[in-house]
Design a protein around this motif. Structure first.
Motif, mmCIF file in Angstrom:
data_model
loop_
_atom_site.group_PDB
_atom_site.id
_atom_site.type_symbol
_atom_site.label_atom_id
_atom_site.label_comp_id
_atom_site.label_asym_id
_atom_site.label_seq_id
_atom_site.Cartn_x
_atom_site.Cartn_y
_atom_site.Cartn_z
ATOM 1 N N ALA A 70 61.528 54.282 88.850
ATOM 2 C CA ALA A 70 62.311 55.624 88.678
ATOM 3 C C ALA A 70 61.389 56.721 88.202
ATOM 4 C CB ALA A 70 63.230 55.484 87.391
ATOM 5 N N GLY A 71 60.106 56.674 88.400
ATOM 6 C CA GLY A 71 59.357 57.727 88.156
ATOM 7 C C GLY A 71 58.808 58.057 86.792
ATOM 8 N N GLY A 72 58.855 57.202 86.002
ATOM 9 C CA GLY A 72 58.000 57.413 84.512
ATOM 10 C C GLY A 72 59.016 57.850 83.419
ATOM 11 N N TRP A 73 60.229 58.621 83.712
ATOM 12 C CA TRP A 73 61.080 58.985 82.536
ATOM 13 C C TRP A 73 61.563 57.775 81.768
ATOM 14 C CZ3 TRP A 73 65.955 57.349 82.653
ATOM 15 C CH2 TRP A 73 66.410 56.965 83.815
ATOM 16 N N GLN A 74 61.797 56.573 82.494
ATOM 17 C CA GLN A 74 62.307 55.608 82.071
ATOM 18 C C GLN A 74 61.581 55.074 80.791
ATOM 19 O OE1 GLN A 74 60.824 55.577 84.835
ATOM 20 N NE2 GLN A 74 60.054 53.892 85.386
ATOM 21 N N ARG A 75 60.268 55.042 80.725
ATOM 22 C CA ARG A 75 59.567 54.794 79.537
ATOM 23 C C ARG A 75 60.173 55.269 78.236
ATOM 24 N NH1 ARG A 75 53.447 56.385 78.626
ATOM 25 N NH2 ARG A 75 52.981 55.265 76.658
ATOM 26 N N HIS A 76 60.187 56.446 78.377
ATOM 27 C CA HIS A 76 60.486 57.329 77.270
ATOM 28 C C HIS A 76 62.088 56.978 76.873
ATOM 29 C CE1 HIS A 76 56.806 59.183 77.615
ATOM 30 N NE2 HIS A 76 57.140 59.684 78.934
#
Length: 167
Positions: A70-76
């Motif tokens: 998903a591009g990285g936002w999912q980590r946060h």
């Protein structure tokens, strides 16, 4: 002379033992992940039995790699969900600490959620390494001790609720 309660009531049971168990789950989870990351290369696989391998895999998403690309936002997002869930679980443990099966379920989910939150904060992804497979059916997605604790906790929630409904 005032008397002390030797056995706490169901609603006032101590939070400490439950947090101690959650800490043990986190400790086992993190130690196994550290061991795997130090002995395996990403994607490396070691056959243990005809249905089980150890493999180093990184999951940037949620369960079964949901939103892994998903591009990285999912980590946060998943870190925030894990922390919010942990806070709510601690509140529930404080309130219902004497309900043993319910508290075991909460504690397992708490330890598992925080184990995976630690991975997301430290590594930017969750470390998975347990790989079960069956001939002809393929591989189940790799998972870790934290994931197993969450699944067992969820099963205990269901069992506890079924038990409560049948009373």
């Amino acid at each position: 002379m005032a008397t002390k309660k030797i056995f706490p009531s169901k609603s006032s049971a101590s939070l400490t033992p439950w947090l101690g168990i959650a800490f043990i789950i986190i400790l086992i989870d993190q130690l196994t992940k550290i061991t795997i990351t130090r002995t395996f290369q990403l994607g490396e696989e070691k056959v243990i039995t005809s249905f089980f391998n150890l493999v180093l895999a990184y999951n940037k998403g949620a369960a079964f790699s949901f939103l892994h690309d998903a591009g990285g936002w999912q980590r946060h997002f998943f870190t925030a969900i894990g922390l919010a869930a942990a806070a709510y679980i601690i509140y529930l443990l404080k309130k219902h600490g004497g309900q043993r099966m319910f508290s075991w379920a909460l504690t397992l989910v708490l330890g598992g959620a925080l184990g995976n939150v630690i991975d997301r904060v430290v590594y930017g992804h969750v470390v998975d390494f347990l790989d079960f497979h069956w001939e002809g059916l393929g591989h189940f997605p790799a998972f870790n001790v934290a994931d197993a604790a969450i699944c067992v906790g969820a099963a205990l929630f269901i069992l506890d609720e079924l038990r409560r409904v049948n009373k």
